[in-house]
Design an enzyme around this catalytic site. Structure first.
Site, mmCIF file in Angstrom:
data_model
loop_
_atom_site.group_PDB
_atom_site.id
_atom_site.type_symbol
_atom_site.label_atom_id
_atom_site.label_comp_id
_atom_site.label_asym_id
_atom_site.label_seq_id
_atom_site.Cartn_x
_atom_site.Cartn_y
_atom_site.Cartn_z
ATOM 1 N N ASP A 9 0.867 -1.184 0.000
ATOM 2 C CA ASP A 9 0.000 0.000 0.000
ATOM 3 C C ASP A 9 0.897 1.225 0.000
ATOM 4 O OD1 ASP A 9 -2.527 1.373 0.116
ATOM 5 O OD2 ASP A 9 -2.117 1.825 2.211
ATOM 6 N N SER A 10 0.300 2.372 -0.275
ATOM 7 C CA SER A 10 1.071 3.609 -0.246
ATOM 8 C C SER A 10 1.420 4.017 1.175
ATOM 9 C CB SER A 10 0.283 4.741 -0.922
ATOM 10 O OG SER A 10 -0.939 4.955 -0.243
ATOM 11 N N TYR A 41 -0.765 8.654 -3.033
ATOM 12 C CA TYR A 41 -0.780 8.353 -4.456
ATOM 13 C C TYR A 41 -1.825 9.150 -5.233
ATOM 14 C CZ TYR A 41 2.229 4.164 -4.229
ATOM 15 O OH TYR A 41 3.282 3.302 -4.097
ATOM 16 N N GLY A 42 -2.859 9.622 -4.551
ATOM 17 C CA GLY A 42 -3.995 10.209 -5.253
ATOM 18 C C GLY A 42 -3.661 11.363 -6.174
ATOM 19 N N CYS A 73 -4.374 -1.313 -2.320
ATOM 20 C CA CYS A 73 -4.522 0.113 -2.632
ATOM 21 C C CYS A 73 -5.302 0.215 -3.924
ATOM 22 C CB CYS A 73 -3.145 0.752 -2.775
ATOM 23 S SG CYS A 73 -3.170 2.471 -3.351
ATOM 24 N N ASN A 74 -6.494 0.805 -3.860
ATOM 25 C CA ASN A 74 -7.319 0.963 -5.050
ATOM 26 C C ASN A 74 -6.611 1.769 -6.123
ATOM 27 O OD1 ASN A 74 -10.450 0.125 -4.464
ATOM 28 N ND2 ASN A 74 -9.427 0.779 -2.587
ATOM 29 N N THR A 75 -5.968 2.860 -5.733
ATOM 30 C CA THR A 75 -5.309 3.727 -6.704
ATOM 31 C C THR A 75 -4.213 2.972 -7.446
ATOM 32 O OG1 THR A 75 -5.793 5.695 -5.373
ATOM 33 C CG2 THR A 75 -4.031 5.873 -7.000
ATOM 34 N N CYS A 188 -10.881 3.196 -0.669
ATOM 35 C CA CYS A 188 -9.493 3.394 -0.274
ATOM 36 C C CYS A 188 -9.315 2.618 1.018
ATOM 37 C CB CYS A 188 -9.160 4.869 -0.070
ATOM 38 S SG CYS A 188 -7.512 5.172 0.635
ATOM 39 N N THR A 189 -8.287 1.785 1.091
ATOM 40 C CA THR A 189 -8.145 0.932 2.274
ATOM 41 C C THR A 189 -7.826 1.722 3.533
ATOM 42 O OG1 THR A 189 -5.846 0.481 1.617
ATOM 43 C CG2 THR A 189 -7.526 -1.143 0.997
ATOM 44 N N HIS A 190 -7.445 2.982 3.399
ATOM 45 C CA HIS A 190 -7.254 3.824 4.587
ATOM 46 C C HIS A 190 -8.584 4.145 5.278
ATOM 47 C CE1 HIS A 190 -3.233 4.709 2.947
ATOM 48 N NE2 HIS A 190 -2.937 5.172 4.143
#
Length: 267
Positions: A9-10, A41-42, A73-75, A188-190
């Site tokens: 993930d970021s 990352y967005g 991470c979706n992005t 977003c996993t956050h």
């Protein structure tokens, strides 16, 4: 000793998925990689981020030889998932995409919002999911530049301004002649780390859809089962691309059962 599963993930958002994966794969070791040097990352340009991810995985796969990789991470996955599978065809990749299909199946009002990073909102992949699975729903895409940063701060026990959170989630709540939003996809996993605050600040109750459990189930399907060795002693590892770990972050990682990362800088 079995090969590990690598989580990527970021930042710290992928810990929401790691938590679920440990329940389903107790026999496996895990390596958690946070590209904090590139966080968030967005706001990245797509070509630059794709180049970074491909270069980073050249290093990570050689260093850890994982049984599988979860792009938590979706992005990152909506941008680079296909390219990673082409570049590394012998590696099992499990991706994270907005949970639009299950949202469309569950909604009663037909009003769905997808709360994501700006990068995920812009991605053609996301719009393809809507066309494929939610064409009969009214889907509102909401991109936030602040929530991932707020989630990182929240995890590190730093103060989070509730007024900022309220402003970021408010566009998700839509009322029309057909009804009100009843599901918000946390893309977003956050964001699941903030779900308790979201519920508190929301103008009306909705289902905050967290895909972590579904991702863990998919990982269980693709990773071979190996015997559990009760006598084996190993610590799951965490790696941060910046090589910088504060004492507060080290304590947080310890709480998630992750060994303090080595002082290793990738970029």
């Amino acid at each position: 000793m079995s090969r590990p599963v690598l989580f990527f993930d970021s930042g710290l958002g992928g810990l929401t998925v790691l938590r679920e994966a440990r329940l389903l794969l107790p026999e496996r070791r895990f390596v958690y990689v946070a590209d904090d040097a590139g966080f968030p990352y967005g706001a990245w340009e797509e070509d630059a981020l794709l180049t970074r991810l491909l270069s980073l995985f050249e290093v990570l796969l050689k260093a850890h030889d994982p049984e599988a990789v979860v792009i938590a991470c979706n992005t990152a996955f909506t941008l680079a998932g296909a390219a990673l599978r082409v570049r590394f065809p012998d590696t099992r990749f499990v991706g994270t995409v907005p949970a639009i299909k299950p949202a469309a199946e569950r909604t009663q009002s037909g009003q769905i919002s997808v709360l994501a990073t700006p990068g995920t909102v812009r991605r053609a992949y996301t719009r393809d999911l809507i066309r494929s699975f939610a064409d009969r729903c009214a889907v509102k895409l909401v991109g936030s530049e602040k929530l991932a940063i707020c989630a990182e701060a929240f995890l590190k026990r730093q103060s989070v301004d509730e007024a900022v959170l309220r402003a970021e989630i408010s566009p998700c709540f839509v009322t029309s002649d057909d009804g009100q939003t009843d599901i918000v996809v946390l893309a977003c996993t956050h964001y699941p780390f903030l779900a308790g605050l979201f519920r508190k600040l929301a103008p009306w109750p909705v289902d905050w859809l967290d895909p972590a459990e579904a991702i863990a189930r998919q990982l269980r399907r693709v990773v071979p089962d190996v015997p559990f060795d009760a006598d084996a002693h190993f610590a799951d590892q965490a790696v941060f691309t910046s090589g910088e770990v504060s004492p507060e972050l080290a304590r947080l990682l310890s709480g998630f059962g992750l060994k303090r990362p080595p002082s290793l800088k990738f970029f």
